[in-house]
Design an enzyme around this catalytic site. Structure first.
Site, mmCIF file in Angstrom:
data_model
loop_
_atom_site.group_PDB
_atom_site.id
_atom_site.type_symbol
_atom_site.label_atom_id
_atom_site.label_comp_id
_atom_site.label_asym_id
_atom_site.label_seq_id
_atom_site.Cartn_x
_atom_site.Cartn_y
_atom_site.Cartn_z
ATOM 1 N N TYR A 218 3.352 -6.915 -9.203
ATOM 2 C CA TYR A 218 4.565 -6.195 -8.843
ATOM 3 C C TYR A 218 5.815 -7.023 -9.105
ATOM 4 O O TYR A 218 6.897 -6.474 -9.273
ATOM 5 C CB TYR A 218 4.501 -5.763 -7.374
ATOM 6 C CG TYR A 218 3.373 -4.807 -7.124
ATOM 7 C CD1 TYR A 218 3.409 -3.515 -7.632
ATOM 8 C CD2 TYR A 218 2.240 -5.197 -6.422
ATOM 9 C CE1 TYR A 218 2.361 -2.638 -7.434
ATOM 10 C CE2 TYR A 218 1.194 -4.325 -6.215
ATOM 11 C CZ TYR A 218 1.251 -3.050 -6.736
ATOM 12 O OH TYR A 218 0.209 -2.180 -6.549
ATOM 13 N N ARG B 39 1.934 3.915 -3.758
ATOM 14 C CA ARG B 39 1.582 2.563 -3.325
ATOM 15 C C ARG B 39 2.277 1.529 -4.214
ATOM 16 O O ARG B 39 2.858 0.560 -3.723
ATOM 17 C CB ARG B 39 0.064 2.397 -3.373
ATOM 18 C CG ARG B 39 -0.471 1.012 -3.013
ATOM 19 C CD ARG B 39 -2.001 1.106 -2.938
ATOM 20 N NE ARG B 39 -2.671 -0.179 -2.981
ATOM 21 C CZ ARG B 39 -2.924 -0.934 -1.913
ATOM 22 N NH1 ARG B 39 -2.502 -0.560 -0.725
ATOM 23 N NH2 ARG B 39 -3.582 -2.073 -2.026
ATOM 24 N N LYS C 224 -10.758 -2.190 2.088
ATOM 25 C CA LYS C 224 -11.970 -2.495 1.332
ATOM 26 C C LYS C 224 -12.788 -3.546 2.068
ATOM 27 O O LYS C 224 -12.254 -4.495 2.622
ATOM 28 C CB LYS C 224 -11.594 -3.011 -0.063
ATOM 29 C CG LYS C 224 -10.990 -1.941 -0.970
ATOM 30 C CD LYS C 224 -10.759 -2.480 -2.360
ATOM 31 C CE LYS C 224 -10.266 -1.381 -3.297
ATOM 32 N NZ LYS C 224 -10.037 -1.896 -4.678
ATOM 33 N N HIS D 241 -1.592 6.521 -5.528
ATOM 34 C CA HIS D 241 -1.549 5.120 -5.950
ATOM 35 C C HIS D 241 -0.184 4.784 -6.550
ATOM 36 O O HIS D 241 0.275 3.637 -6.452
ATOM 37 C CB HIS D 241 -2.665 4.838 -6.953
ATOM 38 C CG HIS D 241 -3.234 3.458 -6.838
ATOM 39 N ND1 HIS D 241 -3.896 3.022 -5.714
ATOM 40 C CD2 HIS D 241 -3.205 2.399 -7.692
ATOM 41 C CE1 HIS D 241 -4.275 1.758 -5.880
ATOM 42 N NE2 HIS D 241 -3.863 1.360 -7.069
ATOM 43 N N HIS E 172 -4.467 -6.825 -0.103
ATOM 44 C CA HIS E 172 -5.049 -7.496 -1.263
ATOM 45 C C HIS E 172 -5.755 -8.774 -0.816
ATOM 46 O O HIS E 172 -5.190 -9.571 -0.068
ATOM 47 C CB HIS E 172 -3.965 -7.863 -2.281
ATOM 48 C CG HIS E 172 -3.439 -6.700 -3.051
ATOM 49 N ND1 HIS E 172 -2.209 -6.692 -3.665
ATOM 50 C CD2 HIS E 172 -3.988 -5.487 -3.322
ATOM 51 C CE1 HIS E 172 -2.013 -5.540 -4.273
ATOM 52 N NE2 HIS E 172 -3.088 -4.792 -4.080
#
Length: 341
Positions: free
Chosen positions: A322, A290, A217, A287, A313
């Site tokens: 997580y 992931r 991103k 996802h 991230h």
């Protein structure tokens, strides 16, 4: 404006010229200056057009008339029409981002969105596969687990290339499981986003160090390692599979679709879902793989900062979810096994 669906485009065209121009300039800023993805720009524009449509209905036809009361009224209307907390939080963030930009650009005398509060988005714990379930999914193409309903092969690739004649022959058909295998291996081995996996070029793979170069991103580049099983899948794909599917529109793309162009993320999602169903696993997406990769790394003792770097991230808070997943799994095991649970 090419962003958004048909209804958004219609509302955009109905806006007063000054507001319409502000939307277009903000979209240009997000795309060219902030280097945001097409999907992100589309989401911002959709929210902004909705805000301005509401503002016009309230009698605000000039950007200078936009104030905090208009923003709050817009969010309140969204809430009464059933918008989820996550949607409200995103729309408030869009309004704040536009307001800050417009103030810096001299279009607003004050950053009216700075004081705009929004409901805290409820973050559900992501569903993850067990390690044995993830292995069963990734090994599906190798063990000839064929989806009952194979993913459609007529979706346009990224470049909309015509059907590759080589794909219809025996060599092309044999290449598809090799492509599916390397896709699944990379998604689980590296935890990359599906858009990142589909965006990989052949030159992004460092076979000697066993790392891939990923552009995430905001165009942020990172290197992500992968293991021996993924290396074997890559070797087989590059030696036997990709040459059978390559076409005039393939370019340097690592993963190819049925038409010879770059693999479409939508098709990649269908591939993952089809193999999960064929293996009798819970409904799974890229996802989900992931999420599973991150959880298994932390359960195996990986450092939280290292997992943050691997996943790309920007904030550690995004990775910390997580740790909650691992704690919940530990609690479930405790409740099931301990006599005094």
């Amino acid at each position: 404006m090419s962003h958004g669906d048909r209804s958004t485009r219609a509302m955009h065209q109905a806006l007063p010229p000054a507001l319409r121009e502000a939307v277009d300039d903000f979209a240009e800023h997000l795309s060219r200056v902030r280097n945001r993805s097409t999907h992100t720009v589309r989401a911002y524009v959709t929210d902004l057009v909705s805000l301005f449509d509401h503002a016009v209905r309230m009698g605000c036809v000039d950007l200078a008339e936009l104030d905090l009361s208009v923003l709050r009224s817009w969010l309140a209307r969204q809430r009464t029409t059933g918008a989820a907390r996550t949607s409200l939080a995103r729309r408030a963030a869009s309004a704040r981002a536009f307001s800050a930009w417009a103030h810096r650009a001299g279009l607003l005398s004050a950053d009216v969105g700075a004081a705009l509060a929004s409901p805290r988005a409820h973050r559900e714990l992501p569903s993850v596969l067990r390690a044995d379930q993830a292995a069963a999914l990734v090994d599906g193409p190798t063990r000839r687990i064929t989806p009952t309903d194979p993913p459609p092969t007529d979706l346009p690739d990224t470049h909309g290339a015509p059907t590759n004649p080589a794909r219809t022959g025996p060599a092309g058909e044999a290449a598809v499981p090799l492509r599916d295998r390397v896709l699944l291996e990379l998604l689980y081995a590296t935890g990359v986003r599906v858009s990142e996996a589909c965006g990989l070029d052949v030159g992004d793979v460092d076979h000697g160090r066993r790392v891939i170069r990923v552009f995430g991103k905001g165009g942020r580049e990172r290197s992500v390692p992968y293991g021996v099983p993924a290396q074997r899948a890559l070797d087989d794909w590059l030696r036997q599979g990709r040459p059978a599917m390559v076409g005039a529109h393939s370019g340097d793309a690592l993963l190819l679709g049925a038409r010879g162009g770059r693999l479409n993320p939508t098709t990649a999602r269908q591939i993952v879902g089809a193999y999960a169903e064929a293996a009798g696993l819970p409904r799974t997406s890229p996802h989900g793989l992931r999420h599973s990769a991150a959880t298994h790394l932390l359960e195996g003792g990986a450092d939280l900062r290292a997992v943050q770097e691997l996943l790309g991230h920007s904030s550690l808070a995004s990775t910390q979810i997580y740790t909650h997943v691992s704690v919940e799994r530990l609690r479930a095991a405790y409740r099931q096994a301990h006599p005094r649970a």
